[in-house]
Design a protein around this motif. Structure first.
Motif, PDB file in Angstrom:
ATOM      1  N   ALA A  47      83.860  23.264  17.763  1.00  0.00           N
ATOM      2  CA  ALA A  47      84.531  24.555  17.963  1.00  0.00           C
ATOM      3  C   ALA A  47      83.969  25.620  17.028  1.00  0.00           C
ATOM      4  CB  ALA A  47      86.026  24.386  17.743  1.00  0.00           C
ATOM      5  N   ALA A  48      83.735  25.224  15.785  1.00  0.00           N
ATOM      6  CA  ALA A  48      83.177  26.169  14.802  1.00  0.00           C
ATOM      7  C   ALA A  48      81.776  26.614  15.202  1.00  0.00           C
ATOM      8  CB  ALA A  48      83.148  25.518  13.424  1.00  0.00           C
ATOM      9  N   LEU A  82      81.918  29.025  18.083  1.00  0.00           N
ATOM     10  CA  LEU A  82      82.392  30.329  17.604  1.00  0.00           C
ATOM     11  C   LEU A  82      81.257  31.112  16.926  1.00  0.00           C
ATOM     12  CD1 LEU A  82      85.096  31.945  17.359  1.00  0.00           C
ATOM     13  CD2 LEU A  82      85.225  31.092  15.035  1.00  0.00           C
ATOM     14  N   VAL A  83      80.534  30.419  16.063  1.00  0.00           N
ATOM     15  CA  VAL A  83      79.420  31.064  15.350  1.00  0.00           C
ATOM     16  C   VAL A  83      78.343  31.518  16.341  1.00  0.00           C
ATOM     17  CG1 VAL A  83      77.495  30.593  13.765  1.00  0.00           C
ATOM     18  CG2 VAL A  83      79.811  29.897  13.157  1.00  0.00           C
ATOM     19  N   THR A  86      78.741  32.273  19.499  1.00  0.00           N
ATOM     20  CA  THR A  86      79.256  33.403  20.284  1.00  0.00           C
ATOM     21  C   THR A  86      79.151  34.703  19.492  1.00  0.00           C
ATOM     22  OG1 THR A  86      80.824  31.852  21.230  1.00  0.00           O
ATOM     23  CG2 THR A  86      81.214  34.179  21.674  1.00  0.00           C
ATOM     24  N   ILE A  87      79.529  34.629  18.217  1.00  0.00           N
ATOM     25  CA  ILE A  87      79.471  35.829  17.373  1.00  0.00           C
ATOM     26  C   ILE A  87      78.023  36.300  17.224  1.00  0.00           C
ATOM     27  CG2 ILE A  87      79.805  36.664  15.009  1.00  0.00           C
ATOM     28  CD1 ILE A  87      82.328  34.795  14.960  1.00  0.00           C
TER      29      ILE A  87
END
Lengths: 229, 176
Positions: A66-67, A70-71, A73-74
Protein backbone atom coordinates in the motif's frame (compact mmCIF):
# COMPACT_ATOMS: atom_id res chain seq x y z
CA UNK A 1 -48.38 -62.60 33.54
CA UNK A 2 -48.19 -65.09 36.42
CA UNK A 3 -48.97 -67.97 34.14
CA UNK A 4 -46.13 -67.25 31.73
CA UNK A 5 -43.23 -69.78 31.84
CA UNK A 6 -39.81 -68.79 33.20
CA UNK A 7 -36.58 -69.39 31.30
CA UNK A 8 -33.26 -70.21 32.85
CA UNK A 9 -30.24 -68.21 31.60
CA UNK A 10 -27.08 -69.84 30.44
CA UNK A 11 -24.62 -70.97 33.03
CA UNK A 12 -21.93 -68.77 31.48
CA UNK A 13 -23.94 -65.61 31.97
CA UNK A 14 -22.56 -64.89 35.40
CA UNK A 15 -19.05 -65.30 34.14
CA UNK A 16 -19.76 -62.85 31.38
CA UNK A 17 -21.11 -60.37 33.90
CA UNK A 18 -17.99 -60.75 35.97
CA UNK A 19 -15.87 -60.21 32.87
CA UNK A 20 -17.61 -56.93 32.29
CA UNK A 21 -16.82 -55.99 35.84
CA UNK A 22 -13.18 -56.05 34.88
CA UNK A 23 -11.59 -52.64 35.36
CA UNK A 24 -10.17 -52.24 31.84
CA UNK A 25 -13.45 -53.25 30.26
CA UNK A 26 -15.38 -50.80 32.40
CA UNK A 27 -12.83 -48.12 31.64
CA UNK A 28 -13.26 -48.54 27.90
CA UNK A 29 -17.01 -48.20 28.14
CA UNK A 30 -17.23 -45.46 30.73
CA UNK A 31 -14.53 -43.30 29.15
CA UNK A 32 -16.90 -42.82 26.21
CA UNK A 33 -19.56 -41.57 28.53
CA UNK A 34 -17.71 -39.06 30.60
CA UNK A 35 -19.76 -36.10 31.81
CA UNK A 36 -19.63 -32.82 29.91
CA UNK A 37 -18.89 -29.48 31.50
CA UNK A 38 -20.49 -26.21 30.54
CA UNK A 39 -18.14 -23.33 29.74
CA UNK A 40 -18.74 -19.78 30.89
CA UNK A 41 -21.53 -17.82 29.22
CA UNK A 42 -19.01 -15.09 28.28
CA UNK A 43 -16.87 -17.51 26.30
CA UNK A 44 -18.51 -16.63 22.97
CA UNK A 45 -18.01 -12.88 23.53
CA UNK A 46 -14.32 -13.50 24.09
CA UNK A 47 -14.09 -15.52 20.88
CA UNK A 48 -15.89 -12.81 18.87
CA UNK A 49 -13.60 -10.13 20.30
CA UNK A 50 -10.57 -12.22 19.43
CA UNK A 51 -11.84 -12.86 15.91
CA UNK A 52 -12.52 -9.14 15.33
CA UNK A 53 -9.09 -8.14 16.60
CA UNK A 54 -7.46 -10.78 14.41
CA UNK A 55 -9.23 -9.31 11.39
CA UNK A 56 -7.84 -5.86 12.10
CA UNK A 57 -4.25 -7.07 11.97
CA UNK A 58 -3.01 -6.37 8.45
CA UNK A 59 0.01 -8.33 7.26
CA UNK A 60 3.22 -6.35 6.85
CA UNK A 61 3.49 -7.13 3.13
CA UNK A 62 0.08 -5.57 2.58
CA UNK A 63 1.16 -2.42 4.39
CA UNK A 64 4.35 -2.22 2.35
CA UNK A 65 2.47 -2.75 -0.90
CA UNK A 66 0.00 0.00 0.00
CA UNK A 67 2.83 2.38 0.86
CA UNK A 68 4.61 1.65 -2.42
CA UNK A 69 1.43 2.21 -4.43
CA UNK A 70 0.88 5.51 -2.63
CA UNK A 71 4.43 6.70 -3.28
CA UNK A 72 4.21 5.66 -6.94
CA UNK A 73 0.90 7.50 -7.38
CA UNK A 74 2.29 10.67 -5.82
CA UNK A 75 5.44 10.51 -7.96
CA UNK A 76 3.44 9.89 -11.14
CA UNK A 77 1.03 12.73 -10.45
CA UNK A 78 3.97 15.02 -9.69
CA UNK A 79 5.67 14.17 -12.96
CA UNK A 80 2.47 14.67 -14.94
CA UNK A 81 1.76 18.00 -13.28
CA UNK A 82 5.29 19.19 -13.96
CA UNK A 83 4.94 18.18 -17.61
CA UNK A 84 1.63 19.92 -18.13
CA UNK A 85 2.51 23.09 -16.31
CA UNK A 86 3.60 26.05 -18.55
CA UNK A 87 6.60 28.14 -17.51
CA UNK A 88 5.52 30.72 -15.06
CA UNK A 89 6.48 34.30 -16.02
CA UNK A 90 6.23 37.28 -13.85
CA UNK A 91 3.56 39.20 -15.68
CA UNK A 92 4.62 42.49 -14.12
CA UNK A 93 7.81 42.43 -16.17
CA UNK A 94 6.11 41.74 -19.43
CA UNK A 95 4.59 44.39 -21.58
CA UNK A 96 1.04 43.68 -22.43
CA UNK A 97 0.12 44.98 -25.80
CA UNK A 98 -3.53 45.38 -26.41
CA UNK A 99 -5.47 46.60 -29.35
CA UNK A 100 -6.55 50.02 -28.37
CA UNK A 101 -8.83 51.88 -30.64
CA UNK A 102 -7.97 55.55 -30.64
CA UNK A 103 -10.81 57.79 -31.79
CA UNK A 104 -8.48 60.59 -32.93
CA UNK A 105 -6.34 60.06 -35.97
CA UNK A 106 -2.70 60.31 -35.03
CA UNK A 107 -0.11 60.99 -37.63
CA UNK A 108 2.83 58.75 -37.67
CA UNK A 109 6.05 60.53 -36.73
CA UNK A 110 8.38 61.10 -39.64
CA UNK A 111 11.62 59.31 -39.28
CA UNK A 112 14.60 61.59 -39.54
CA UNK A 113 17.29 59.00 -39.49
CA UNK A 114 17.41 55.57 -40.99
CA UNK A 115 18.05 53.85 -37.70
CA UNK A 116 15.02 53.64 -35.57
CA UNK A 117 14.94 52.69 -31.91
CA UNK A 118 13.58 49.29 -32.71
CA UNK A 119 16.35 48.65 -35.18
CA UNK A 120 19.08 49.89 -32.89
CA UNK A 121 18.10 47.84 -29.90
CA UNK A 122 19.03 44.25 -30.22
CA UNK A 123 16.32 41.76 -29.46
CA UNK A 124 16.49 40.48 -25.90
CA UNK A 125 17.72 36.93 -25.62
CA UNK A 126 15.64 36.31 -22.49
CA UNK A 127 12.35 37.03 -24.14
CA UNK A 128 13.16 35.07 -27.27
CA UNK A 129 14.24 32.05 -25.23
CA UNK A 130 11.26 31.95 -22.96
CA UNK A 131 8.21 32.92 -24.92
CA UNK A 132 7.90 34.84 -28.11
CA UNK A 133 5.54 37.75 -27.85
CA UNK A 134 3.57 38.35 -30.93
CA UNK A 135 3.09 42.04 -31.33
CA UNK A 136 -0.27 42.74 -32.74
CA UNK A 137 0.46 46.46 -33.20
CA UNK A 138 3.40 47.89 -35.04
CA UNK A 139 5.72 49.87 -32.87
CA UNK A 140 5.86 53.56 -33.66
CA UNK A 141 9.16 54.79 -34.93
CA UNK A 142 10.60 57.47 -32.68
CA UNK A 143 13.37 59.85 -33.52
CA UNK A 144 16.03 60.35 -30.90
CA UNK A 145 16.78 63.97 -30.16
CA UNK A 146 20.44 64.86 -30.24
CA UNK A 147 21.60 66.16 -26.91
CA UNK A 148 24.57 68.48 -27.06
CA UNK A 149 27.13 67.99 -24.29
CA UNK A 150 28.30 71.15 -22.49
CA UNK A 151 31.79 72.31 -23.24
CA UNK A 152 34.02 71.72 -20.25
CA UNK A 153 37.00 73.88 -19.59
CA UNK A 154 39.92 71.66 -18.69
CA UNK A 155 42.91 73.50 -17.18
CA UNK A 156 46.07 72.74 -19.04
CA UNK A 157 48.97 71.51 -16.96
CA UNK A 158 52.48 72.16 -18.18
CA UNK A 159 54.76 69.30 -17.31
CA UNK A 160 58.53 69.58 -17.10
CA UNK A 161 59.81 67.80 -20.18
CA UNK A 162 62.88 66.54 -18.25
CA UNK A 163 60.76 64.97 -15.49
CA UNK A 164 60.95 61.21 -15.40
CA UNK A 165 58.84 59.58 -12.67
CA UNK A 166 60.91 56.36 -12.80
CA UNK A 167 64.14 58.18 -12.19
CA UNK A 168 65.18 58.58 -8.54
CA UNK A 169 68.26 60.49 -7.50
CA UNK A 170 69.84 60.26 -4.08
CA UNK A 171 70.84 63.82 -4.22
CA UNK A 172 67.29 64.90 -3.93
CA UNK A 173 66.86 67.66 -1.46
CA UNK A 174 63.59 66.34 -0.11
CA UNK A 175 64.37 63.67 2.45
CA UNK A 176 62.15 60.67 2.37
CA UNK A 177 60.55 59.35 5.51
CA UNK A 178 60.75 55.78 4.22
CA UNK A 179 63.35 53.45 5.69
CA UNK A 180 64.74 50.64 3.63
CA UNK A 181 66.74 47.90 5.24
CA UNK A 182 68.68 45.74 2.88
CA UNK A 183 70.58 42.80 4.23
CA UNK A 184 72.69 40.15 2.58
CA UNK A 185 72.58 37.90 5.61
CA UNK A 186 71.08 34.42 5.16
CA UNK A 187 68.82 34.79 8.19
CA UNK A 188 67.38 38.04 6.98
CA UNK A 189 66.98 37.39 3.36
CA UNK A 190 63.78 39.30 2.92
CA UNK A 191 63.97 42.97 2.30
CA UNK A 192 62.06 44.89 4.95
CA UNK A 193 60.60 48.24 4.14
CA UNK A 194 59.46 50.60 6.85
CA UNK A 195 57.28 53.47 5.87
CA UNK A 196 55.63 56.28 7.72
CA UNK A 197 52.47 55.87 5.80
CA UNK A 198 49.40 56.55 7.90
CA UNK A 199 51.29 57.98 10.88
CA UNK A 200 50.37 61.33 12.30
CA UNK A 201 52.65 64.34 12.06
CA UNK A 202 53.43 64.30 15.80
CA UNK A 203 54.52 60.68 15.68
CA UNK A 204 56.75 61.37 12.75
CA UNK A 205 58.44 64.25 14.55
CA UNK A 206 58.95 62.28 17.75
CA UNK A 207 60.38 59.40 15.77
CA UNK A 208 62.88 61.70 14.10
CA UNK A 209 64.01 63.06 17.47
CA UNK A 210 64.33 59.58 18.91
CA UNK A 211 66.27 58.32 15.95
CA UNK A 212 68.75 61.13 16.16
CA UNK A 213 69.17 60.82 19.93
CA UNK A 214 69.24 57.05 20.24
CA UNK A 215 72.03 56.49 17.77
CA UNK A 216 74.69 58.73 19.19
CA UNK A 217 73.42 60.50 22.32
CA UNK A 218 72.27 59.48 25.77
CA UNK A 219 68.88 60.66 26.71
CA UNK A 220 68.46 61.74 30.31
CA UNK A 221 65.08 62.32 31.73
CA UNK A 222 64.62 64.68 34.67
CA UNK A 223 61.73 64.48 36.93
CA UNK A 224 59.99 67.77 37.61
CA UNK A 225 60.22 68.70 41.27
CA UNK A 226 57.44 70.68 42.74
CA UNK A 227 58.66 73.81 44.45
CA UNK A 228 56.81 74.79 47.54
CA UNK A 229 57.06 78.30 48.77
CA UNK B 1 -16.81 -39.67 23.74
CA UNK B 2 -20.08 -38.94 22.01
CA UNK B 3 -19.77 -38.14 18.33
CA UNK B 4 -21.60 -34.98 17.33
CA UNK B 5 -23.21 -35.04 13.93
CA UNK B 6 -22.90 -31.73 12.11
CA UNK B 7 -24.99 -30.63 9.18
CA UNK B 8 -22.98 -30.19 5.97
CA UNK B 9 -24.87 -26.97 5.22
CA UNK B 10 -23.83 -25.58 8.59
CA UNK B 11 -20.20 -26.47 7.87
CA UNK B 12 -20.38 -24.68 4.53
CA UNK B 13 -21.76 -21.58 6.22
CA UNK B 14 -19.01 -21.72 8.81
CA UNK B 15 -16.44 -21.97 6.01
CA UNK B 16 -18.10 -18.88 4.48
CA UNK B 17 -17.38 -17.09 7.80
CA UNK B 18 -21.05 -16.65 8.63
CA UNK B 19 -21.19 -15.44 12.23
CA UNK B 20 -24.53 -17.08 13.00
CA UNK B 21 -23.30 -20.41 11.72
CA UNK B 22 -20.13 -20.01 13.76
CA UNK B 23 -22.21 -19.42 16.87
CA UNK B 24 -24.34 -22.45 16.06
CA UNK B 25 -21.25 -24.63 15.72
CA UNK B 26 -19.93 -23.22 18.98
CA UNK B 27 -23.16 -24.06 20.77
CA UNK B 28 -23.13 -27.61 19.45
CA UNK B 29 -19.52 -28.37 20.30
CA UNK B 30 -18.57 -26.11 23.22
CA UNK B 31 -19.21 -28.75 25.91
CA UNK B 32 -17.09 -31.29 24.11
CA UNK B 33 -14.21 -28.84 23.73
CA UNK B 34 -14.38 -27.38 27.21
CA UNK B 35 -14.73 -30.77 28.90
CA UNK B 36 -11.68 -32.14 27.12
CA UNK B 37 -9.62 -29.08 28.00
CA UNK B 38 -10.84 -28.98 31.60
CA UNK B 39 -10.23 -32.71 32.13
CA UNK B 40 -6.68 -32.48 30.76
CA UNK B 41 -5.73 -29.36 32.67
CA UNK B 42 -7.96 -29.51 35.77
CA UNK B 43 -8.12 -25.73 35.74
CA UNK B 44 -11.16 -23.66 34.71
CA UNK B 45 -9.29 -20.52 33.61
CA UNK B 46 -6.80 -22.42 31.50
CA UNK B 47 -9.61 -24.49 30.03
CA UNK B 48 -11.45 -21.31 29.01
CA UNK B 49 -8.28 -19.99 27.37
CA UNK B 50 -7.96 -23.24 25.46
CA UNK B 51 -11.62 -23.02 24.43
CA UNK B 52 -11.18 -19.52 23.07
CA UNK B 53 -7.94 -20.31 21.25
CA UNK B 54 -9.46 -23.44 19.78
CA UNK B 55 -12.51 -21.74 18.27
CA UNK B 56 -10.51 -18.81 16.92
CA UNK B 57 -8.17 -21.32 15.29
CA UNK B 58 -11.07 -23.39 13.95
CA UNK B 59 -12.86 -20.42 12.39
CA UNK B 60 -9.67 -19.07 10.85
CA UNK B 61 -8.37 -22.35 9.44
CA UNK B 62 -11.60 -24.10 8.50
CA UNK B 63 -11.07 -23.11 4.86
CA UNK B 64 -8.02 -25.35 4.79
CA UNK B 65 -9.95 -28.36 6.10
CA UNK B 66 -9.84 -30.99 3.36
CA UNK B 67 -12.53 -33.24 4.81
CA UNK B 68 -15.36 -31.19 6.31
CA UNK B 69 -17.08 -34.36 7.54
CA UNK B 70 -14.19 -34.82 9.98
CA UNK B 71 -14.77 -31.41 11.55
CA UNK B 72 -15.58 -32.77 15.03
CA UNK B 73 -12.42 -34.90 15.16
CA UNK B 74 -10.42 -31.93 13.87
CA UNK B 75 -11.82 -29.70 16.62
CA UNK B 76 -10.90 -32.32 19.26
CA UNK B 77 -7.37 -32.55 17.87
CA UNK B 78 -6.94 -28.79 18.01
CA UNK B 79 -8.29 -28.74 21.55
CA UNK B 80 -5.90 -31.45 22.71
CA UNK B 81 -2.92 -29.70 21.11
CA UNK B 82 -3.87 -26.36 22.64
CA UNK B 83 -4.35 -27.95 26.05
CA UNK B 84 -0.91 -29.58 25.84
CA UNK B 85 0.63 -26.27 24.82
CA UNK B 86 -1.13 -24.48 27.65
CA UNK B 87 -0.25 -27.03 30.33
CA UNK B 88 3.22 -27.90 29.08
CA UNK B 89 4.85 -26.66 32.26
CA UNK B 90 2.64 -28.71 34.57
CA UNK B 91 3.01 -31.91 32.56
CA UNK B 92 5.93 -33.39 34.45
CA UNK B 93 6.34 -37.13 34.38
CA UNK B 94 7.28 -38.88 37.60
CA UNK B 95 9.99 -41.50 37.53
CA UNK B 96 8.12 -44.78 37.95
CA UNK B 97 11.12 -46.66 39.45
CA UNK B 98 10.69 -44.72 42.66
CA UNK B 99 6.97 -45.38 42.92
CA UNK B 100 5.79 -48.41 44.86
CA UNK B 101 3.74 -50.71 42.72
CA UNK B 102 0.26 -51.34 44.07
CA UNK B 103 -0.90 -54.92 44.49
CA UNK B 104 -2.83 -56.51 41.67
CA UNK B 105 -6.14 -56.60 43.49
CA UNK B 106 -9.13 -57.87 41.62
CA UNK B 107 -11.54 -55.07 40.85
CA UNK B 108 -15.00 -56.07 42.05
CA UNK B 109 -16.92 -52.84 41.76
CA UNK B 110 -18.97 -50.91 39.26
CA UNK B 111 -18.33 -47.31 38.44
CA UNK B 112 -19.86 -44.73 36.16
CA UNK B 113 -18.66 -41.70 34.23
CA UNK B 114 -19.01 -39.26 37.14
CA UNK B 115 -16.82 -41.38 39.35
CA UNK B 116 -14.24 -41.91 36.63
CA UNK B 117 -14.13 -38.19 35.95
CA UNK B 118 -13.35 -37.44 39.59
CA UNK B 119 -10.65 -40.07 39.55
CA UNK B 120 -9.11 -38.77 36.35
CA UNK B 121 -8.89 -35.21 37.68
CA UNK B 122 -7.08 -36.48 40.77
CA UNK B 123 -4.29 -38.03 38.68
CA UNK B 124 -0.83 -36.42 38.43
CA UNK B 125 -0.70 -34.03 35.43
CA UNK B 126 1.64 -36.12 33.28
CA UNK B 127 -0.21 -39.40 33.81
CA UNK B 128 -3.52 -37.62 33.36
CA UNK B 129 -2.46 -36.17 30.00
CA UNK B 130 -1.29 -39.58 28.75
CA UNK B 131 -4.47 -41.27 29.96
CA UNK B 132 -6.67 -38.65 28.30
CA UNK B 133 -4.85 -38.83 24.98
CA UNK B 134 -4.49 -42.61 24.74
CA UNK B 135 -7.38 -44.10 26.76
CA UNK B 136 -10.05 -41.44 26.14
CA UNK B 137 -9.14 -39.74 22.85
CA UNK B 138 -7.78 -42.87 21.21
CA UNK B 139 -4.35 -41.59 20.15
CA UNK B 140 -1.69 -44.25 19.57
CA UNK B 141 1.21 -44.17 22.01
CA UNK B 142 3.60 -42.95 19.33
CA UNK B 143 1.52 -39.86 18.55
CA UNK B 144 0.71 -39.11 22.18
CA UNK B 145 4.38 -39.34 23.08
CA UNK B 146 5.26 -37.01 20.23
CA UNK B 147 2.66 -34.45 21.29
CA UNK B 148 3.90 -34.45 24.87
CA UNK B 149 7.58 -34.61 23.97
CA UNK B 150 8.31 -37.93 25.68
CA UNK B 151 9.38 -41.36 24.51
CA UNK B 152 6.89 -44.02 23.53
CA UNK B 153 7.94 -46.24 26.42
CA UNK B 154 7.30 -43.37 28.83
CA UNK B 155 3.84 -43.03 27.36
CA UNK B 156 3.11 -46.73 27.89
CA UNK B 157 4.45 -46.84 31.40
CA UNK B 158 2.59 -43.64 32.34
CA UNK B 159 -0.68 -45.10 31.04
CA UNK B 160 -0.18 -48.24 33.11
CA UNK B 161 0.61 -46.08 36.12
CA UNK B 162 -2.50 -43.95 35.52
CA UNK B 163 -4.75 -47.01 35.36
CA UNK B 164 -3.39 -48.38 38.64
CA UNK B 165 -3.95 -45.05 40.30
CA UNK B 166 -7.46 -44.81 38.90
CA UNK B 167 -8.34 -48.23 40.24
CA UNK B 168 -7.20 -47.22 43.69
CA UNK B 169 -8.96 -43.84 43.56
CA UNK B 170 -12.23 -45.31 42.36
CA UNK B 171 -12.16 -47.88 45.13
CA UNK B 172 -11.55 -45.12 47.63
CA UNK B 173 -14.37 -43.05 46.18
CA UNK B 174 -16.75 -46.03 46.28
CA UNK B 175 -15.93 -46.70 49.91
CA UNK B 176 -16.47 -43.09 50.91
Amino acid sequence: MKNLPQHTPKSTSWDKILQQQDFDTQLEKVSLDLPHFEPSSKAWEGIVTELDSEKRIVPIWKKLAAAMVLVFTIALSWVLLEKDQEPNFETDLLTQIRDISIPIQVEKPILEGKESFAEMSEPSTLTTETKPIESKQELAEVSIPIIALPNLEIPQVNLDPTYNPNQFTASSENKSLHEVDISWDKGRSKMRVKTAFGKSQEELQSNRKYQTSSSKTIQIKFKNKSITS
Amino acid sequence: MTQIQLDSELIEQVIAQDRKAQFQLFELTKRMVYSLAFRMLDDEDMAHDVLQDTYVQVFQQIRNLKHPEALTSWIRTITARNAIRKGKRQFQFEKLDQIEEAGEDQFESWFDGELLDQAIRSLPPGARAIFMLVAVEGYPHQEAAKLLGVSESTSKSQLSYAKKLLKTRIKTLLQA
